[in-house]
Design an enzyme around this catalytic site. Structure first.
Site, PDB file in Angstrom:
ATOM      1  CG  ASN A  35      -2.064   1.031   1.063  1.00 52.82           C
ATOM      2  OD1 ASN A  35      -2.493   1.332  -0.043  1.00 52.82           O
ATOM      3  ND2 ASN A  35      -2.519   1.586   2.168  1.00 52.82           N
ATOM      4  CB  SER A 125      -5.493   2.182  16.466  1.00 49.30           C
ATOM      5  OG  SER A 125      -6.747   2.706  16.112  1.00 49.30           O
ATOM      6  CB  THR A 127      -9.657   0.961  16.724  1.00 45.57           C
ATOM      7  OG1 THR A 127      -8.356   0.393  16.692  1.00 45.57           O
ATOM      8  CG2 THR A 127      -9.856   1.863  15.531  1.00 45.57           C
ATOM      9  CE1 TYR A 150      -5.691  -1.069  12.032  1.00 48.42           C
ATOM     10  CE2 TYR A 150      -7.473   0.174  13.040  1.00 48.42           C
ATOM     11  CZ  TYR A 150      -6.142   0.057  12.699  1.00 48.42           C
ATOM     12  OH  TYR A 150      -5.265   1.055  13.030  1.00 48.42           O
ATOM     13  CE  LYS A 154      -2.816  -1.148  14.409  1.00 45.38           C
ATOM     14  NZ  LYS A 154      -1.377  -1.202  14.059  1.00 45.38           N
ATOM     15  CG  PHE A 178      -7.407   9.727  18.877  1.00 45.68           C
ATOM     16  CD1 PHE A 178      -8.725   9.597  19.263  1.00 45.68           C
ATOM     17  CD2 PHE A 178      -6.417   9.351  19.799  1.00 45.68           C
ATOM     18  CE1 PHE A 178      -9.066   9.121  20.540  1.00 45.68           C
ATOM     19  CE2 PHE A 178      -6.735   8.877  21.072  1.00 45.68           C
ATOM     20  CZ  PHE A 178      -8.065   8.766  21.432  1.00 45.68           C
ATOM     21  CG  ASN A 179      -9.394   9.525  13.015  1.00 44.20           C
ATOM     22  OD1 ASN A 179      -9.576   9.247  14.206  1.00 44.20           O
ATOM     23  ND2 ASN A 179     -10.063   8.933  12.049  1.00 44.20           N
ATOM     24  CG  LEU A 200     -13.341  12.269   5.997  1.00 43.98           C
ATOM     25  CD1 LEU A 200     -14.543  11.977   5.111  1.00 43.98           C
ATOM     26  CD2 LEU A 200     -13.786  12.833   7.346  1.00 43.98           C
ATOM     27  N   GLY A 297     -18.939  -1.248  11.775  1.00 46.49           N
ATOM     28  CA  GLY A 297     -17.632  -1.103  12.417  1.00 46.49           C
ATOM     29  C   GLY A 297     -17.332   0.307  12.878  1.00 46.49           C
TER      30      GLY A 297
END
Length: 338
Positions: A35, A125, A127, A150, A154, A178-179, A200, A297
């Site tokens: 990727n 993460s 998450t 995912y 983590k 976070f993001n 996003l 999710g």
């Protein structure tokens, strides 16, 4: 000191390599290019005037990992980014995520435990908190049942590191971020997902350039100010700098425990619609988008309490959402001109 950065040609990894080289570290990048692109090496070199060593390696191949560590025996630390990272994809293809995110980690730690000592920074993460009960989220918030494979990888990854550090010479810091968004101010490196973006901001910038017809906003009926999901968006350069600070903490033996955990975010939550508004502000154009059904999710809200990172690491996010978005837009425009 020689530092191995796995996934070092990816979005966060490449920015961290830049910060490491700026601080005088010798960097060896490991990446399987699943990727990412080898072209990123040139971007890093143009910023730092120093070409990092790059080895193409799939960390799922245990024998290749062993060969790599035989070749590089003078390693001081590893920053481990290499992982599959899309929530939606993990729901549809869980075994890929368990193989890639767990096996690779185990094979790395098996080699590191043979060294006299090793410093290990883990790309974790937010998450792991699932849908936290209280906002902002502190490091003491309970780790909830994962909302996706995912997120589960983590959580499992953190547990593997904690268990391993107890009985080896490995010291680790788990960075729960976070993001991440944005790009290097030079626009020499940035986020360039292969195929359809899962995150996003690159979807927004690609839509802004007309590469995508419109952005899908997944749900507007969440219990938030405008009904869309809320996240903590942090500039990738701020995030990268935190990795170097955490690594130095381990190398200088300033860590108070064998494994420490820090949230990395801005401490501010922004909704999807607020992120769209930020893009429209910095780009001067309207973004075509439509509201669609919720995505499996996804959680409602997640933003960080950053007190621990601020006070213990001495690190603080500096860039605003608009500044991060502006850098992402500048990067997207430059990439498409090539």
């Amino acid at each position: 000191m020689k530092i191995v950065v796995t996934g070092g040609l990816g979005f966060i990894g490449s920015h961290t390599v830049v910060e490491l080289q700026n601080q005088g570290f010798e960097v060896v990048i490991v990446d399987d290019l699943s990727n990412s692109s080898e072209e990123v090496v040139n971007g890093i070199t143009s910023i730092t005037n120093q070409k990092p060593v790059f080895e193409k390696l799939d960390l799922r191949e245990k024998s290749k990992v062993q060969e790599f560590f035989k070749k590089h025996q003078d390693i001081s630390g590893v920053i481990h980014f290499a992982a599959s990272k899309a929530v939606g994809e993990s729901v549809g293809n869980p075994l890929l995520y368990y193989e890639n995110n767990i096996n690779a980690l185990v094979y790395l730690l098996q080699e590191l435990k043979e060294l006299p000592e090793a410093s290990f920074i883990f790309s974790s993460s937010c998450t792991v908190y699932g849908q936290a009960e209280k906002m902002p989220i502190t490091e003491d918030a309970p780790v909830q049942a994962a909302m996706s494979p995912y997120g589960n990888t983590k959580q499992i990854g953190e547990e593997i590191i904690i268990d391993t550090a107890k009985v080896t010479n490995i010291s680790a810091i788990l960075l729960r971020y976070f993001n991440p968004i944005g790009a290097h101010p030079s626009a020499a490196i940035g986020e360039l997902p292969l195929g359809v973006p899962q995150n996003l901001v690159p979807f927004i910038t690609q839509t802004g350039l007309g590469l995508r017809k419109e952005l899908s906003v997944y749900g507007d009926d969440y219990p938030t100010t405008d009904g869309t999901c809320v996240r903590d968006y942090i500039h990738v350069v701020d995030l990268a700098k935190a990795h170097v600070i955490a690594l130095k903490r381990l190398l200088d033996k300033k860590n108070l425990e064998k494994v420490e955990t820090f949230n990395l975010g801005t401490g501010t939550g922004s909704s999807v619609l607020e992120v769209i508004q930020s893009f429209e502000k910095v780009s001067g154009q309207k973004l075509p988008y439509k509201i669609v059904d919720r995505r499996e999710g996804d959680i409602t809200s997640a933003y960080a309490n950053t007190d621990k990172a601020n006070n213990v690491l001495g690190w603080k996010a500096e860039s605003t959402l608009d500044e991060a978005m502006e850098s992402a837009w500048k990067w997207e425009q430059k990439v498409r001109q090539q």
